[in-house]
Design a protein around this motif. Sequence first.
Motif, PDB file in Angstrom:
ATOM      1  N   CYS A 153      49.380 -37.052 -39.774  1.00 46.55           N
ATOM      2  CA  CYS A 153      48.382 -36.058 -39.384  1.00 46.55           C
ATOM      3  C   CYS A 153      48.325 -34.995 -40.477  1.00 46.55           C
ATOM      4  O   CYS A 153      49.339 -34.696 -41.104  1.00 46.55           O
ATOM      5  CB  CYS A 153      48.785 -35.437 -38.055  1.00 46.55           C
ATOM      6  N   THR A 213      48.216 -31.923 -40.215  1.00 48.03           N
ATOM      7  CA  THR A 213      49.125 -30.799 -39.926  1.00 48.03           C
ATOM      8  C   THR A 213      50.544 -31.108 -40.407  1.00 48.03           C
ATOM      9  O   THR A 213      51.239 -30.235 -40.918  1.00 48.03           O
ATOM     10  CB  THR A 213      49.135 -30.506 -38.405  1.00 48.03           C
ATOM     11  N   GLU A 269      46.048 -37.701 -29.098  1.00 47.62           N
ATOM     12  CA  GLU A 269      46.117 -36.244 -29.280  1.00 47.62           C
ATOM     13  C   GLU A 269      45.001 -35.711 -30.182  1.00 47.62           C
ATOM     14  O   GLU A 269      44.254 -34.812 -29.765  1.00 47.62           O
ATOM     15  CB  GLU A 269      47.510 -35.846 -29.783  1.00 47.62           C
TER      16      GLU A 269
HETATM   17 ZN    ZN Z   1      47.876 -34.069 -35.306  1.00 48.12          ZN
END
Ligand code: ZN
Length: 348
Positions: free
Chosen positions: A37, A39, A150
């Motif tokens: 991801c 992030t 998510e």
């Molecule tokens: Zn994520």
Amino acid sequence: MKAMRFYAPQDIRFEEVEIPEIGPDEILVKVEAVLTCGTDLKMYRRGHPLVKPPLIFGHEFAGVVAEVGGNVTRFKKGQRVVAANSAPCNTCFFCKIGKPNLCERLSENLIGFGVSGAYAEYVRVPAPIVKQNTYELPDNISFEEAALLEPLACVVNGNMGANIKIGDTVVVIGAGPIGLMHVQLAKIGGAKNVICTDLKEERLKIAAEVGADVLIDASKEDQLKRVKELTGGLGADVTIEAVGLPQTWELAVDMTRKAGTTVLFGGCPSGTKIKLDTQRIHYEDLTIKGIFHHTPLSVKRAYDLIISKTFNGKPLITEKMPLSELEEAFKKMIEGKCIKIALQPTGT
Ligand SMILES: [Zn+2]
Ligand SMILES: [Zn+2]
């Protein structure tokens, strides 16, 4: 078990750690797939304000229930499951006003940030997540596709705020994983014309694969000018920014027509500011929204989209690698050579 722990920026280590212990309201999941991801990449490069190292990171996962706490009745050992990375407390100010995505206690149970994550053979799923944001997976859904739950839940939340109507022209700026999900949801929601812009040709190809009607290579052409041309000079009904840069935030507002909606979805570096034309906002009746994270409702909708196969996650997962090669995966992300990489902890 083996796990990838974050120690400091550019310092992550694949090492032997204890299998997490679970409480009576929790479950332990054997991770079958965990996705990279943006992030996580940011954390690898710069660290993260919520993280106290060393921490097992990783938060987009699916797997098999390995152990069940004494009070848990909804799940049993051996079940295939997927869970979001957080769940709200339902008692704080923001939960009470119907904004559970801003729950003040989110970080207490935030998998991969506040608590141990899923770049590991096993992950502990905290009680609020077990109760609200964990779902059983049918056999025909792969762990990799399910692990998109998510980020897709965040995009569903953004899509709900974008208020896209049947027949709309929607611009999505950025064809990374988040932008590509926005493209797909805009089409599912009935947008007639979805325009996707990016600097990289390979990403735009995937945008076409997931339903974009018009592709704009922003490295070669003036994207604002092109959007105006494509909309008879009006601008888009809805523009969604999925890059996270102040200049593209401004561009997103510029691309939106009078009385249109701009969703500023990509998170910009902290401390940055943007300039907006006050005349336009007032006299042109603009709606400009920031939308963050997910809610149990958007998680449920994302889950339904995945298991009904209404949403096609396959084109977003461009590669599979063993978890031990996470650093290699991050390098590929930096080079823009992939969308998402599915990492497999077992057998590494
Ligand atoms: Zn994520
Ligand atoms: Zn709360």
